[in-house]
Scaffold this motif. Sequence first.
Motif, mmCIF file in Angstrom:
data_model
loop_
_atom_site.group_PDB
_atom_site.id
_atom_site.type_symbol
_atom_site.label_atom_id
_atom_site.label_comp_id
_atom_site.label_asym_id
_atom_site.label_seq_id
_atom_site.Cartn_x
_atom_site.Cartn_y
_atom_site.Cartn_z
ATOM 1 N N GLN A 1 22.081 20.811 15.300
ATOM 2 C CA GLN A 1 21.317 20.227 16.407
ATOM 3 C C GLN A 1 22.213 20.042 17.631
ATOM 4 O O GLN A 1 23.271 19.429 17.547
ATOM 5 N N PRO A 2 21.819 20.546 18.795
ATOM 6 C CA PRO A 2 22.606 20.315 20.012
ATOM 7 C C PRO A 2 22.348 18.922 20.570
ATOM 8 O O PRO A 2 21.232 18.403 20.473
ATOM 9 N N ARG A 3 23.369 18.297 21.151
ATOM 10 C CA ARG A 3 23.191 16.956 21.724
ATOM 11 C C ARG A 3 23.892 16.871 23.071
ATOM 12 O O ARG A 3 24.998 17.401 23.255
ATOM 13 N N VAL B 1 27.974 19.929 19.678
ATOM 14 C CA VAL B 1 27.205 20.209 18.469
ATOM 15 C C VAL B 1 27.048 18.909 17.698
ATOM 16 O O VAL B 1 28.034 18.229 17.391
ATOM 17 N N GLY B 2 25.814 18.534 17.399
ATOM 18 C CA GLY B 2 25.545 17.273 16.718
ATOM 19 C C GLY B 2 25.799 17.338 15.224
ATOM 20 O O GLY B 2 26.030 18.408 14.647
ATOM 21 N N ASP B 3 25.727 16.162 14.588
ATOM 22 C CA ASP B 3 25.957 16.061 13.145
ATOM 23 C C ASP B 3 24.767 16.531 12.324
ATOM 24 O O ASP B 3 24.923 16.983 11.189
ATOM 25 N N LEU B 4 23.566 16.406 12.885
ATOM 26 C CA LEU B 4 22.357 16.724 12.129
ATOM 27 C C LEU B 4 22.096 18.223 12.116
ATOM 28 O O LEU B 4 22.624 18.972 12.934
ATOM 29 N N VAL C 1 18.197 27.311 25.270
ATOM 30 C CA VAL C 1 17.390 26.298 25.942
ATOM 31 C C VAL C 1 18.179 25.014 26.175
ATOM 32 O O VAL C 1 18.061 24.378 27.219
ATOM 33 N N SER C 2 19.008 24.621 25.223
ATOM 34 C CA SER C 2 19.734 23.354 25.327
ATOM 35 C C SER C 2 20.987 23.450 26.178
ATOM 36 O O SER C 2 21.469 22.429 26.691
ATOM 37 N N GLY C 3 21.538 24.656 26.310
ATOM 38 C CA GLY C 3 22.797 24.794 27.011
ATOM 39 C C GLY C 3 23.996 24.419 26.181
ATOM 40 O O GLY C 3 25.118 24.330 26.688
ATOM 41 N N VAL C 4 23.791 24.197 24.894
ATOM 42 C CA VAL C 4 24.875 23.862 23.961
ATOM 43 C C VAL C 4 24.908 24.929 22.877
ATOM 44 O O VAL C 4 23.895 25.159 22.208
ATOM 45 N N GLU C 5 26.034 25.574 22.688
ATOM 46 C CA GLU C 5 26.148 26.639 21.694
ATOM 47 C C GLU C 5 26.227 26.025 20.300
ATOM 48 O O GLU C 5 27.170 25.301 19.973
ATOM 49 N N VAL C 6 25.218 26.309 19.475
ATOM 50 C CA VAL C 6 25.184 25.758 18.125
ATOM 51 C C VAL C 6 25.202 26.883 17.106
ATOM 52 O O VAL C 6 24.684 27.974 17.354
ATOM 53 N N PRO C 7 25.805 26.655 15.939
ATOM 54 C CA PRO C 7 25.875 27.695 14.914
ATOM 55 C C PRO C 7 24.627 27.729 14.043
ATOM 56 O O PRO C 7 23.933 26.725 13.872
ATOM 57 N N ALA C 8 24.362 28.912 13.480
ATOM 58 C CA ALA C 8 23.348 29.025 12.436
ATOM 59 C C ALA C 8 23.850 28.306 11.197
ATOM 60 O O ALA C 8 25.063 28.202 10.957
#
Length: 575
Positions: free
Chosen positions: A529-531, A338-341, A378-385
């Motif tokens: 943002q997923p990275r 999970v990215g910083d942005l 789509v990204s394959g990275v689980e990101v939070p709302a």
Amino acid sequence: MTSTASGIPGIGPGRRSRGRRDHGHHHRPGLRAGRAVLAVLTALTLITLTACSTGPEEPSATKTAEHFGYLVNAPLETANAASNLGVSTNAQLLSGRLYPAVFVSGPAGQMIPNTDLVQTQVLPGANRQVIYTLTEQARYSDGTPITCTDFLLHYKAGVMEDLFGSHLPLTHQIERMDCLPGDKRFTVVFEEGEGGRWRHLFGPGTVLPSHVIARQVGLSEEELVTALQNEDYATLQEFAPIWRDGFSLREFNPELQVSSGPFIIDGVGEHGEVSLVRNENYFGDQANLRRLVMWPRGTDAAELADEGTLRVADVPDATPEWVNRDDPMNPYEIESGVGDLTDFLLLGDAGVFSYPGARQAFAACVDQQAVAAASSRVSGVEVPAVGVHSVTHDDPVRYQLADITDPHLAVDLERARALAGTTVRIGYVGPNERKAAMVEAIRASCEPAGITVVDASTEGDALGDLTRVTVGQWGQQQVQQGPLDAVLMAVDPMAEADTASARATTVEELRATETELWERVPSIPLAAQPRTFVIDREVGNVVVYTGLAGIGWNMDRWQVSSEDNGAARDPEATE
């Protein structure tokens, strides 16, 4: 800044520096067509770099395939990260090492002072004042000293945003800037109660060389300072478009592309690749790499990898097909997270969104949970709302704002129906499968409220494409009709918040800021943002960072084992 093993001071033991291993403002016609070309790369060893994108191509002395390749997950459109285009396309990925920030945002979230460039001193008082003292050695690659004029240009370009086509929200907190032509010392005075985020002012890629722009229009430094201080539209009308458009990489002008950082642009290739070389006149530590080539999104990564030139990549998918993890000779490792942005919708303030009630109604039909799920899929990275505007999505203080932000994560169709019968056009820099899925999720959640959401990314993709209110020379307001009502893009909230409470040094101030932002709704936070990064194991000092400058935040400290400091891997060699 003094070098360390990781290239930047202040990186604690909790952050891993990768060591070497033994094994392996305008809609731009034709932009999307040009991006499509990037997907078709041929005979990479024959690609040459040109010093200018127009006229006959002059091949450089060495081929692209002989250089260190860095692939970014963004187009490479401009070196000006302060323009609407630069902000919308995350130009900091490139220009962060061309025009370094006053404070470098490190991988652990720390703001590291760039003491090679400047020393700062904060004075107490109701109006925060910051004294900046530039080092005597600080100069551009053409030998011209860096002076307060360059920083004055940043400030005035930000507050005269409609003339310059800029996006520098924090400049609106400045009351005045004291600067004399040629001075190495200047003072920024903030409005009362403002300036708490002053370290984010003068960010990566945003302090541009004023002297080369002034030269284009025949202004002396003294004349430019006077025009900027007086906000003289007549004098700046010719200057401002060069600031906005002159750093374009599609119409590369080498006369403007001087650098204050460890790298300088050597040329732009036919596929949009940007060749960077070591800035021998840089006043700080010299870059470890003599040359590297940055490749834009849409480049065929598999082709670069097959040629042995791809060393670091920022990719959209956690499982890139061109990396075979089962191959014991695979030279790459993959890091996802999970990215910083935060991915935001930035809204226009005219047209369908001409009043706060309309923006509130639209926000009420946006289902952040569904948007985050689409992005994750789509990204394959689980990101939070995400429901918070004023701080980063992972800042612990967000829990003390939850009673303000969390109610906005829920869909309220009753409130959203106030906007029934309208169409909202959302743009983003595309093609982008992940963002297309996010817009589709918004369309699905808003449709029951009678709101039609349209993916308009083929019509507009930048902040300059928004329908919004602009202010002219004499303060008159007019509506700029654009193809978009909202832009989907990744944002650093610390540099974006432009409210009266942006100082936010206490929880009470943050709560007031967050409440005001959800009342005014200039933007809607959606999800983290997923990275995903792919990194050659032979490259040392690569420190994963997911802020605006990306993993290349310290690319001047990257190292390779080959003696030629960045040549391609020999495909016949064994590891």
